[in-house]
Structures are given as C-alpha cells and as structure tokens.
Design a protein around this motif. Structure first.
Motif, PDB file in Angstrom:
ATOM      1  N   ASP A 127      67.360  57.531  18.616  1.00  0.00           N
ATOM      2  CA  ASP A 127      66.204  56.611  17.986  1.00  0.00           C
ATOM      3  C   ASP A 127      65.083  57.540  17.306  1.00  0.00           C
ATOM      4  O   ASP A 127      63.940  57.010  17.404  1.00  0.00           O
ATOM      5  CB  ASP A 127      65.820  55.837  19.073  1.00  0.00           C
ATOM      6  CG  ASP A 127      64.916  54.588  18.740  1.00  0.00           C
ATOM      7  OD1 ASP A 127      64.197  53.901  19.363  1.00  0.00           O
ATOM      8  OD2 ASP A 127      65.093  54.112  17.497  1.00  0.00           O
ATOM      9  N   HIS A 307      60.058  63.349  21.357  1.00  0.00           N
ATOM     10  CA  HIS A 307      60.554  63.795  22.761  1.00  0.00           C
ATOM     11  C   HIS A 307      60.792  65.203  22.547  1.00  0.00           C
ATOM     12  O   HIS A 307      61.966  65.525  22.766  1.00  0.00           O
ATOM     13  CB  HIS A 307      61.602  62.735  23.125  1.00  0.00           C
ATOM     14  CG  HIS A 307      61.464  61.258  23.349  1.00  0.00           C
ATOM     15  ND1 HIS A 307      60.766  60.770  24.135  1.00  0.00           N
ATOM     16  CD2 HIS A 307      61.837  60.300  22.385  1.00  0.00           C
ATOM     17  CE1 HIS A 307      60.554  59.582  24.021  1.00  0.00           C
ATOM     18  NE2 HIS A 307      61.262  59.346  23.098  1.00  0.00           N
ATOM     19  N   ARG A 332      66.133  62.789  24.709  1.00  0.00           N
ATOM     20  CA  ARG A 332      65.807  61.544  24.799  1.00  0.00           C
ATOM     21  C   ARG A 332      66.800  60.645  25.247  1.00  0.00           C
ATOM     22  O   ARG A 332      67.921  60.550  24.181  1.00  0.00           O
ATOM     23  CB  ARG A 332      65.370  60.886  23.458  1.00  0.00           C
ATOM     24  CG  ARG A 332      64.958  59.308  23.384  1.00  0.00           C
ATOM     25  CD  ARG A 332      65.277  58.597  22.077  1.00  0.00           C
ATOM     26  NE  ARG A 332      65.182  57.046  22.285  1.00  0.00           N
ATOM     27  CZ  ARG A 332      66.112  56.565  22.611  1.00  0.00           C
ATOM     28  NH1 ARG A 332      67.294  57.051  22.960  1.00  0.00           N
ATOM     29  NH2 ARG A 332      66.031  55.184  23.059  1.00  0.00           N
ATOM     30  N   GLU A 370      64.127  59.529  30.031  1.00  0.00           N
ATOM     31  CA  GLU A 370      65.065  58.357  30.038  1.00  0.00           C
ATOM     32  C   GLU A 370      66.223  58.847  30.157  1.00  0.00           C
ATOM     33  O   GLU A 370      67.409  58.387  29.758  1.00  0.00           O
ATOM     34  CB  GLU A 370      64.853  57.365  28.826  1.00  0.00           C
ATOM     35  CG  GLU A 370      63.366  56.488  28.958  1.00  0.00           C
ATOM     36  CD  GLU A 370      63.676  55.527  27.972  1.00  0.00           C
ATOM     37  OE1 GLU A 370      64.703  55.284  27.136  1.00  0.00           O
ATOM     38  OE2 GLU A 370      62.594  54.660  27.997  1.00  0.00           O
ATOM     39  N   ASN A 420      58.756  54.025  31.287  1.00  0.00           N
ATOM     40  CA  ASN A 420      58.566  53.177  30.121  1.00  0.00           C
ATOM     41  C   ASN A 420      58.950  51.934  30.145  1.00  0.00           C
ATOM     42  O   ASN A 420      60.034  51.534  30.781  1.00  0.00           O
ATOM     43  CB  ASN A 420      59.612  54.039  29.015  1.00  0.00           C
ATOM     44  CG  ASN A 420      59.362  55.432  28.785  1.00  0.00           C
ATOM     45  OD1 ASN A 420      58.163  55.924  29.052  1.00  0.00           O
ATOM     46  ND2 ASN A 420      60.332  56.311  28.531  1.00  0.00           N
ATOM     47  N   TYR A 422      58.734  47.637  28.862  1.00  0.00           N
ATOM     48  CA  TYR A 422      58.493  46.683  27.483  1.00  0.00           C
ATOM     49  C   TYR A 422      58.682  45.425  27.848  1.00  0.00           C
ATOM     50  O   TYR A 422      59.228  44.689  27.369  1.00  0.00           O
ATOM     51  CB  TYR A 422      59.663  47.131  26.645  1.00  0.00           C
ATOM     52  CG  TYR A 422      59.646  48.505  25.939  1.00  0.00           C
ATOM     53  CD1 TYR A 422      60.065  49.683  26.420  1.00  0.00           C
ATOM     54  CD2 TYR A 422      58.611  48.710  24.721  1.00  0.00           C
ATOM     55  CE1 TYR A 422      59.821  51.017  25.773  1.00  0.00           C
ATOM     56  CE2 TYR A 422      58.530  49.816  24.033  1.00  0.00           C
ATOM     57  CZ  TYR A 422      59.072  51.090  24.771  1.00  0.00           C
ATOM     58  OH  TYR A 422      58.898  52.403  24.110  1.00  0.00           O
ATOM     59  N   TYR A 426      61.459  43.558  25.249  1.00  0.00           N
ATOM     60  CA  TYR A 426      62.938  43.634  25.799  1.00  0.00           C
ATOM     61  C   TYR A 426      63.235  42.782  26.767  1.00  0.00           C
ATOM     62  O   TYR A 426      64.338  42.420  27.182  1.00  0.00           O
ATOM     63  CB  TYR A 426      63.534  44.913  26.169  1.00  0.00           C
ATOM     64  CG  TYR A 426      63.554  46.111  25.182  1.00  0.00           C
ATOM     65  CD1 TYR A 426      62.930  47.372  25.150  1.00  0.00           C
ATOM     66  CD2 TYR A 426      64.177  45.660  23.775  1.00  0.00           C
ATOM     67  CE1 TYR A 426      62.771  48.280  24.096  1.00  0.00           C
ATOM     68  CE2 TYR A 426      64.073  46.792  22.898  1.00  0.00           C
ATOM     69  CZ  TYR A 426      63.557  47.801  23.057  1.00  0.00           C
ATOM     70  OH  TYR A 426      63.589  48.754  22.009  1.00  0.00           O
ATOM     71  N   TRP A 502      53.676  53.041  23.018  1.00  0.00           N
ATOM     72  CA  TRP A 502      55.017  53.098  21.705  1.00  0.00           C
ATOM     73  C   TRP A 502      54.848  52.323  20.737  1.00  0.00           C
ATOM     74  O   TRP A 502      55.122  50.981  20.688  1.00  0.00           O
ATOM     75  CB  TRP A 502      56.179  52.895  22.593  1.00  0.00           C
ATOM     76  CG  TRP A 502      57.420  53.472  21.677  1.00  0.00           C
ATOM     77  CD1 TRP A 502      58.239  52.725  20.560  1.00  0.00           C
ATOM     78  CD2 TRP A 502      57.925  54.618  21.514  1.00  0.00           C
ATOM     79  NE1 TRP A 502      58.971  53.614  20.066  1.00  0.00           N
ATOM     80  CE2 TRP A 502      58.978  54.796  20.583  1.00  0.00           C
ATOM     81  CE3 TRP A 502      57.655  55.958  22.243  1.00  0.00           C
ATOM     82  CZ2 TRP A 502      59.433  55.919  20.313  1.00  0.00           C
ATOM     83  CZ3 TRP A 502      58.384  57.069  22.110  1.00  0.00           C
ATOM     84  CH2 TRP A 502      59.374  57.004  20.922  1.00  0.00           C
ATOM     85  N   ARG A 517      68.046  48.650  14.591  1.00  0.00           N
ATOM     86  CA  ARG A 517      66.804  49.059  14.125  1.00  0.00           C
ATOM     87  C   ARG A 517      66.716  48.691  12.558  1.00  0.00           C
ATOM     88  O   ARG A 517      67.155  49.280  11.729  1.00  0.00           O
ATOM     89  CB  ARG A 517      66.813  50.557  14.379  1.00  0.00           C
ATOM     90  CG  ARG A 517      66.714  51.047  15.741  1.00  0.00           C
ATOM     91  CD  ARG A 517      65.259  50.768  16.233  1.00  0.00           C
ATOM     92  NE  ARG A 517      65.193  51.373  17.526  1.00  0.00           N
ATOM     93  CZ  ARG A 517      65.207  50.503  18.620  1.00  0.00           C
ATOM     94  NH1 ARG A 517      65.538  49.478  18.568  1.00  0.00           N
ATOM     95  NH2 ARG A 517      65.037  51.284  19.807  1.00  0.00           N
ATOM     96  N   ASN A 522      62.493  53.113  13.627  1.00  0.00           N
ATOM     97  CA  ASN A 522      62.095  52.421  14.698  1.00  0.00           C
ATOM     98  C   ASN A 522      60.643  51.871  14.423  1.00  0.00           C
ATOM     99  O   ASN A 522      59.762  52.555  14.035  1.00  0.00           O
ATOM    100  CB  ASN A 522      61.801  53.567  15.915  1.00  0.00           C
ATOM    101  CG  ASN A 522      61.053  52.937  17.191  1.00  0.00           C
ATOM    102  OD1 ASN A 522      60.071  52.121  17.371  1.00  0.00           O
ATOM    103  ND2 ASN A 522      61.934  53.014  18.259  1.00  0.00           N
ATOM    104  N   LYS A 524      58.154  50.111  15.799  1.00  0.00           N
ATOM    105  CA  LYS A 524      56.884  49.888  16.802  1.00  0.00           C
ATOM    106  C   LYS A 524      55.551  50.520  16.544  1.00  0.00           C
ATOM    107  O   LYS A 524      54.758  50.609  17.282  1.00  0.00           O
ATOM    108  CB  LYS A 524      57.509  50.189  18.163  1.00  0.00           C
ATOM    109  CG  LYS A 524      58.694  49.175  18.472  1.00  0.00           C
ATOM    110  CD  LYS A 524      59.167  49.494  19.987  1.00  0.00           C
ATOM    111  CE  LYS A 524      60.339  48.610  20.341  1.00  0.00           C
ATOM    112  NZ  LYS A 524      61.568  49.389  19.946  1.00  0.00           N
TER     113      LYS A 524
HETATM  114  C1  ADA Z   1      62.419  54.206  24.653  1.00  0.00           C
HETATM  115  C2  ADA Z   1      62.508  55.619  24.159  1.00  0.00           C
HETATM  116  C3  ADA Z   1      61.793  55.619  22.944  1.00  0.00           C
HETATM  117  C4  ADA Z   1      62.240  54.494  21.961  1.00  0.00           C
HETATM  118  C5  ADA Z   1      61.708  53.059  22.738  1.00  0.00           C
HETATM  119  C6  ADA Z   1      62.172  52.014  21.883  1.00  0.00           C
HETATM  120  O1  ADA Z   1      61.622  53.859  25.794  1.00  0.00           O
HETATM  121  O2  ADA Z   1      61.887  56.432  25.066  1.00  0.00           O
HETATM  122  O3  ADA Z   1      62.230  57.159  22.121  1.00  0.00           O
HETATM  123  O4  ADA Z   1      63.590  54.613  21.843  1.00  0.00           O
HETATM  124  O5  ADA Z   1      62.575  53.079  23.823  1.00  0.00           O
HETATM  125  O6  ADA Z   1      61.685  51.908  20.767  1.00  0.00           O
HETATM  126  O7  ADA Z   1      62.990  51.233  22.547  1.00  0.00           O
END
Ligand code: ADA
Length: 547
Positions: A127, A307, A332, A370, A420, A422, A426, A502, A517, A522, A524
């Motif tokens: 990611d 990471h 990661r 993770e 971590n 969400y 999620y 994040w 994605r 990514n 976020k």
């Molecule tokens: C995880 C990971 C991140 C990123 C995040 C996400 O926590 O550590 O690198 O992938 O999820 O955006 O879902």
C-alpha cells in the motif's frame, strides 16, 4: 549532499548528484540524481532494471569512499566495470570503499532493480509504491589512512542547561595507521584520548565524555542544535574529521506518560510516506520542508516515518524545527516467514540506528508495522528485533504498530503500546467506544502502566469529490466527519498518550492494489499528492490546535 549541512571541514567530499545517464534496454535517458525513473512519463509504470552511469574524475590517487543515501530498491555498484558493492532496501544508506584509485577518469555504474522478486523480502506489492532509481544523494569521499566511520552521541542531564555528553567514536584504519589522537568538541565541552596503531582494515572504538553547561534544551518547536565535531590527529596534525548536529534533551517513559525533558507530552502526529506526485520517492529538500510546514500548520508536533527509515535530510529538518519523529524499520504487513527475513531486518535495523541515532527528533524506534504479532512465531520475531534495537540504542523507547485486534500477544514486549485503528472507515463502531474497548483489552495483555498511542486512524477522500446528494464515503465532506469524530474521541481519551493521523498526503500504491485503491493510490491524505489541502486539513488544524 547527504545532509543539510557539511559533515566534514577537513575531509574532501564531492557530490555526485546531477546528470547521470540511465540505460534501459539499449535506450538512454538523462536522469537528474537524486531521482526515480517514474518521473519520465514513458517509465511511470516500469518495473525492471536500469544502469545508471556517470564519469568520475579523480585528481589525486588514493583511497576513496562512495556513499549512497538510498537506491530503490537493489543496487549493484561497478567501478570501471568491476563490481565493488551491493545493497538491498531503498531506505538506508550504504558505502563502498575504493582502495588504490588512480588519478584520471573513471566510470561509476549502478545497476538498479525495483522488481518484486522472491529475494525481495521487504519491497513487495504493497500500500505504497516501490520506485526505481537513486532516490537519495550520492557522495565521493577522499580518505586518509584512517577515518571516523561514525559517531554515537548520548547525553544525561545533570542540571539546568547542564548535561554529561558521551560520544562513541568509531575509527576505521583504511591503511596501516600509526597511533593517533581522537578529539571531540560539543557546545562548551571537549575531550581527547589516544587511539592505538591499527593495521589496514582494523576498526576501533573510543568513548569520550564531556560536561556541557549553558545549553538550550532541544524541545518541541525548539530545535536547539549544537555541532558535535570529532577529529583524528597525528602528531597534532588533523587526519580526518566528522561533524554532526546534536540536541540536548531527555526522553523517558514514566508509567503511562511520555516525558520530554521531564514534562508529560501528548503526541499529535501524522503518518508521512516519502512519496510525492512530482518527485516520487526522491523528494527535494524544499519539498520536504514544505511538508513539514504544512504538518506544523495543523498544530501537529510529530511525524511517523511510515513504514521505513527516512532521508537524513528530512530528519535534519525535523531536528532544526523541533518536530518529534517515530522512525521505524522497513516493513508493512509483510510475510515474516521467508528464509532470510530475520537477517534482512537485522541489517536494516542496524543501518537505521547507526545512521540516525544522533538525531534528537527521533523519540522512539518502531518495527514491523502490522506484521504477525498474534502468534508465538511472530512473538519471537518481534522479541528478537526489539531486543536488537534496545542493544543498538538503550536511550530510546521501542514500539510497533499492531492491527491484531484482541489477539496480539506482544504488548508486553514494548515500552509504548500502539495500534492502528479505523473506526467509521473499516467498521462502524463509534471511535470513543471502540477506543475504550481496545485500550481496556490492551491493559490486560501487557500494555498496563505503559503509554498507549493510536498510531493510525483516518478515512479516505478523493480530492475534489463532493457528494451532491449527501456525504458518501470517498467525499471530502465524509472524510471531515470521520476525522472529526475520531480526533474528538481519541484526543479526549485520558488513556492515550498520542495520535498519528493516517495520513498526511495521498500516495501512489502498487499496481496490484488497484481494485481496493481508487486511482491506484492511498487516498487518506489530508492533502493530495501535490500537497493541495483537502477540506479535512482545516478540521485537523482546528482540533490539533485545541489541545
Ligand atoms: C494500515 C497500514 C497503512 C495503510 C492503512 C490503510 O494501517 O499500516 O500502511 O495501508 O492501513 O490505508 O488502510
């Protein structure tokens, strides 16, 4: 250069940045180094190998050192078509010693490989994107018969503005070297000692201590730095030198508290990848500085180098601006079972600590984001690496970011427990309830009486997407809603010692991640890949400035 300041007043150092030739399949491209080939439109998606070549003019014969800040992701180095070096992993520096170099023109070639092969245990489809190129600076050092390979600085406070400084100086005899003297100065302190005669190739470490007074502590927003200078002398004549910039501060873990200079602090951070829509992973120092200004503009006080170890120039800027950094090794959510995994991680861990331990901005070392921390096999991997970090640097706490909810078996191994999370992205449990439930469980499996940090949380937003009918996920408005609820909940939790959002900026991800994605990115970030703020930037600024 490799740092934002010169590390040598005596040793001749030449930058090898600038225009190199890159050859791929008989085609030649001019490449500006540091740089990655994805900046060339035709090579945006290229995974393969490339030969980077340049001429190096040597005016005086002797011993030289090539230093590469980072090559993504595997480098094979040739000098006049003879292989002289090899290195894996884009995020730590490496050196190549060249003995008996003759004066004249020489050819330096680096074959770079960014493919996902079975040997590539850390760079895998992930990611974030694995770029191809010389992503950090390249230098050529002219060496004397002995050199200072590195220094390890630490300090203990002895009073107001007063510290006992300790410096380990690692001497390397490039050729047979008679007895020398090592000398160190930092702030108003200085010390010297003898170094015995060494035979070619031999290494020797000396420790020098000195009391300093009247120094301004390094602190959040107070990047007070002092030049640490080490010199090797023979009969009073300087032979080699090394300059670093250090800060006087104390980091300690006291129960659930993180204490900086004896004061309890709350970490308000961002996760930041070394990735940019214009530069790939080879960001210029200007771009790094602009990132830090944008992050500080929200009221944040810390950055997590998700990471992998970051560019020393970025760490230099964090030192100078008083930004706390969580630096971590390169991993990661990867498979920790392949043969050789422990060895490759041990190398990255040692390179990370040896190269970065003098940066006052780094407050904690992290590992294995993770990964498999819910099994006995994984626990042994984590235990060994955390033990290695503590041995390499006993002055800093250690941690890792877990996602093994209610199953993690490694919380007792760390100084700072991190997860971590969400909620509302999620899954839909409310952040306050989820945070309470998770931390209460953490306290039953080894996190009790330790600081807890939520090391990732956030939500996605496609920059510029505003849902005309509501606040759909991926709209900027929904990202604001989720981040607001998460931050209000987490910053209000007495049990938490910090938060890392994040993430700072949208980043490119591996092509293989396209289906989950959008835009193969990514999304976020609170800014897009070109650092254009989304609506959520203002939400973070409002809330991070509250506390
Ligand atoms: C995880 C990971 C991140 C990123 C995040 C996400 O926590 O550590 O690198 O992938 O999820 O955006 O879902």
């Amino acid at each position: 250069m490799y740092r934002i300041f010169s590390e040598h007043a005596l040793r001749p150092v030449t930058s090898l940045n600038g225009l190199w030739n890159m050859r791929i399949d008989e085609a030649d491209y001019p490449m500006l180094i540091p740089g990655v080939w994805e900046r060339i439109p035709a090579l945006r998606d290229y995974h393969g190998t490339a030969d980077f070549t340049r001429t190096v003019e040597i005016s005086e014969s002797g011993a030289y050192l090539l230093r590469f800040g980072g090559v993504s992701h595997t480098a094979t180095v040739y000098w006049d078509d003879v292989q002289v070096g090899w290195h894996y992993n884009a995020f730590t520096a490496f050196e190549v010693l060249l003995e008996n170099v003759s004066a004249g023109s020489h050819t330096l070639r680096v074959t770079v490989d960014n493919r996902f092969t079975k040997e590539s245990l850390l760079h895998v489809p992930n990611d974030y994107y694995t770029y191809g190129g010389l992503n950090r600076p390249v230098e050529l050092h002219k060496l004397a018969s002995a050199r200072i390979e590195r220094m390890a600085f630490s300090c203990v406070q002895t009073g107001e503005g007063a510290y006992a400084a300790k410096v380990d100086i690692y001497v390397h005899a490039v050729a047979d070297s008679p007895a020398l003297q090592a000398k160190m100065t930092v702030a108003d302190g200085e010390a010297a000692c003898d170094v015995p005669a060494l035979s070619a190739g031999e290494k020797h470490m000396v420790t020098l201590t000195a009391d300093v007074t009247g120094v301004k502590p390094w602190d959040i927003g107070q990047g007070n730095l002092y030049d640490l200078t080490a010199t090797l002398l023979r009969g009073g004549e300087p032979v080699d030198d090394l300059i670093d910039r250090v800060g006087f501060r104390t980091i300690e873990i006291a129960g659930e508290e993180i204490r900086l200079n004896g004061r309890k602090i709350f970490i308000k951070g961002f996760n930041r990848h070394e990735d940019h829509g214009q530069f790939g992973s080879a960001l210029s120092v200007d771009a790094m500085m602009d990132d830090i200004h944008l992050i500080l503009g929200t009221g944040a006080n810390s950055i997590r180098t998700c990471h992998y170890p970051n560019d020393p120039r970025f760490l230099d800027l964090c030192d100078a601006l008083g930004v706390l950094v969580w630096e971590e090794n390169h991993a990661r959510a990867i498979d920790i079972h392949p043969e050789g995994f422990d060895d490759v991680c041990a190398i990255v861990n040692e390179e990370m600590v040896h190269q970065h331990m003098n940066h006052p901005c780094i407050w904690v070392w992290g590992i294995l984001n993770e990964c498999e921390s819910e099994t006995e096999f994984g626990r042994e991997v984590y235990r060994k690496q955390l033990e290695q970090l503590r041995t390499l640097d006993p002055t800093r706490p250690v941690t890792f970011a877990s996602c093994r909810f209610f199953t993690d078996v490694c919380m007792d191994l760390v100084d700072v427990a991190s997860f971590n999370v969400y909620p509302l992205w999620y899954h839909n449990e409310h952040p306050a309830e989820y945070g309470k439930r998770l931390t209460e469980w953490m306290d039953t499996v080894g996190a009790a009486n330790k600081p807890i940090i939520f090391s990732e949380f956030g939500a996605g937003a496609i920059a510029g997407y505003h849902d005309p009918f509501g606040r759909a996920k991926w709209s900027e408005e929904r990202q604001c809603d989720i981040l607001r609820e998460q931050l209000e909940a987490f910053m209000g939790m007495a049990r938490l010692s910090g938060t890392y959002i994040w993430q700072f900026a949208d980043v490119r991800v591996a092509d293989e991640w396209f289906s989950i994605r959008p835009k193969t990115m990514n999304n976020k970030g609170v800014v897009d890949q070109f650092r254009r703020p989304k609506m959520s930037y203002a939400v973070v600024k409002e809330l991070y400035n509250h506390r």
